[in-house]
Design a protein around this motif. Structure first.
Motif, PDB file in Angstrom:
ATOM      1  N   ALA A 224     -19.657  21.495 -59.794  1.00  0.00           N
ATOM      2  CA  ALA A 224     -18.282  21.813 -60.174  1.00  0.00           C
ATOM      3  C   ALA A 224     -17.846  23.115 -59.509  1.00  0.00           C
ATOM      4  O   ALA A 224     -16.728  23.217 -58.993  1.00  0.00           O
ATOM      5  CB  ALA A 224     -18.175  21.918 -61.693  1.00  0.00           C
TER       6      ALA A 224
ATOM      7  N   THR B  67     -17.306  22.512 -55.680  1.00  0.00           N
ATOM      8  CA  THR B  67     -16.060  21.792 -55.371  1.00  0.00           C
ATOM      9  C   THR B  67     -14.834  22.660 -55.628  1.00  0.00           C
ATOM     10  O   THR B  67     -13.777  22.419 -55.048  1.00  0.00           O
ATOM     11  CB  THR B  67     -15.928  20.487 -56.180  1.00  0.00           C
ATOM     12  N   THR B  68     -14.990  23.673 -56.462  1.00  0.00           N
ATOM     13  CA  THR B  68     -13.884  24.578 -56.751  1.00  0.00           C
ATOM     14  C   THR B  68     -13.722  25.627 -55.656  1.00  0.00           C
ATOM     15  O   THR B  68     -12.604  25.920 -55.227  1.00  0.00           O
ATOM     16  CB  THR B  68     -14.104  25.284 -58.110  1.00  0.00           C
TER      17      THR B  68
ATOM     18  N   PRO C 206     -13.194  23.270 -51.717  1.00  0.00           N
ATOM     19  CA  PRO C 206     -12.785  21.877 -51.928  1.00  0.00           C
ATOM     20  C   PRO C 206     -12.706  21.037 -50.644  1.00  0.00           C
ATOM     21  O   PRO C 206     -12.882  19.821 -50.702  1.00  0.00           O
ATOM     22  CB  PRO C 206     -11.403  21.996 -52.594  1.00  0.00           C
TER      23      PRO C 206
ATOM     24  N   ARG D 117     -14.051  15.796 -55.510  1.00  0.00           N
ATOM     25  CA  ARG D 117     -13.349  16.913 -56.175  1.00  0.00           C
ATOM     26  C   ARG D 117     -12.999  16.545 -57.613  1.00  0.00           C
ATOM     27  O   ARG D 117     -13.113  17.368 -58.522  1.00  0.00           O
ATOM     28  CB  ARG D 117     -12.103  17.318 -55.396  1.00  0.00           C
TER      29      ARG D 117
ATOM     30  N   THR E 192     -14.381  18.278 -61.159  1.00  0.00           N
ATOM     31  CA  THR E 192     -13.581  18.741 -62.294  1.00  0.00           C
ATOM     32  C   THR E 192     -14.213  18.306 -63.619  1.00  0.00           C
ATOM     33  O   THR E 192     -14.331  19.098 -64.549  1.00  0.00           O
ATOM     34  CB  THR E 192     -12.140  18.195 -62.195  1.00  0.00           C
TER      35      THR E 192
ATOM     36  N   TRP F  45     -17.615  20.118 -65.022  1.00  0.00           N
ATOM     37  CA  TRP F  45     -17.622  21.344 -65.838  1.00  0.00           C
ATOM     38  C   TRP F  45     -17.987  21.011 -67.285  1.00  0.00           C
ATOM     39  O   TRP F  45     -18.875  21.633 -67.867  1.00  0.00           O
ATOM     40  CB  TRP F  45     -16.259  22.036 -65.823  1.00  0.00           C
TER      41      TRP F  45
END
Length: 146
Positions: free
Chosen positions: A28, A31-32, A35, A43, A47, A50
Motif C-alpha cells: 500500500a 503504490t502510494t 503510483p 493501485r 488502497t 491499508w
C-alpha cells in the motif's frame, strides 16, 4: 497449544502478527509513493491493502507477489524480519492470534508493536519501490535504445 504456555508464546504470536501485517501495508505504501510503477488495478489493490494490513490479512499482498515475485517477496521478507526482530527484542506480547491493530487491547507494549510494524513497513515498501523503479528505468532505457 503455544498460546497456552508462558510469556514466550505471546511474544511469538505478536511477532507473527506484526510480520504478517507488513506485506500488505508495504505494498500500500509503495503504490502510494510511486503510483506510476503500478497498473490501475494494482493501485486500487494498494488502497484496500491499508485496511487489510491493519487487520493482519496478509492476502492483500498476494496479487503483488504473484505479479512480481522476484522483487516483492524478498522485500516483504526483509521488512517482516525486521518487524519480528523488534517485537521479540522489546518483549511485545499478543494474546490474540489474529486481528492486527484491532486487538491492541490484548497486547503488551502496544507502542513498540506499532513502531515495529511501521519500521518494517517502511523498509519493505522502500525496498520494493526501489527494485521496481530500477526495473522500470531499465525497461525505459531499453525502449529508447530500440
Amino acid at each position: 497449544g503455544v498460546l497456552g504456555s508462558n510469556n514466550a508464546p505471546f511474544e511469538i504470536m505478536a511477532a507473527v502478527m506484526g510480520a504478517g501485517m507488513v506485506p500488505p501495508l508495504a505494498m500500500a505504501l509503495s503504490t502510494t509513493i510511486r503510483p506510476k510503477l503500478y497498473t490501475a488495478a494494482e493501485r486500487e489493490n494498494g488502497t484496500t491493502a491499508w485496511l487489510l494490513g491493519a487487520a493482519f490479512i496478509s492476502e492483500g499482498a498476494i496479487p503483488f507477489a504473484a505479479a512480481d515475485p522476484l522483487r516483492v517477496i524478498p522485500s516483504m521478507m526483509t521488512g517482516g524480519a525486521v518487524t519480528g526482530a523488534i517485537i521479540m527484542a522489546m518483549h511485545v506480547g499478543s494474546q490474540a492470534p489474529h486481528g492486527g491493530l484491532f486487538v491492541f487491547f490484548a497486547m503488551t507494549h502496544v507502542v513498540w508493536f506499532i513502531i515495529a510494524v511501521a519500521v518494517g513497513t517502511v523498509i519493505a515498501g522502500l525496498l520494493v519501490t526501489f527494485f521496481k523503479g530500477r526495473t522500470a528505468a531499465k525497461k525505459a532505457k531499453e525502449k529508447v535504445a530500440a
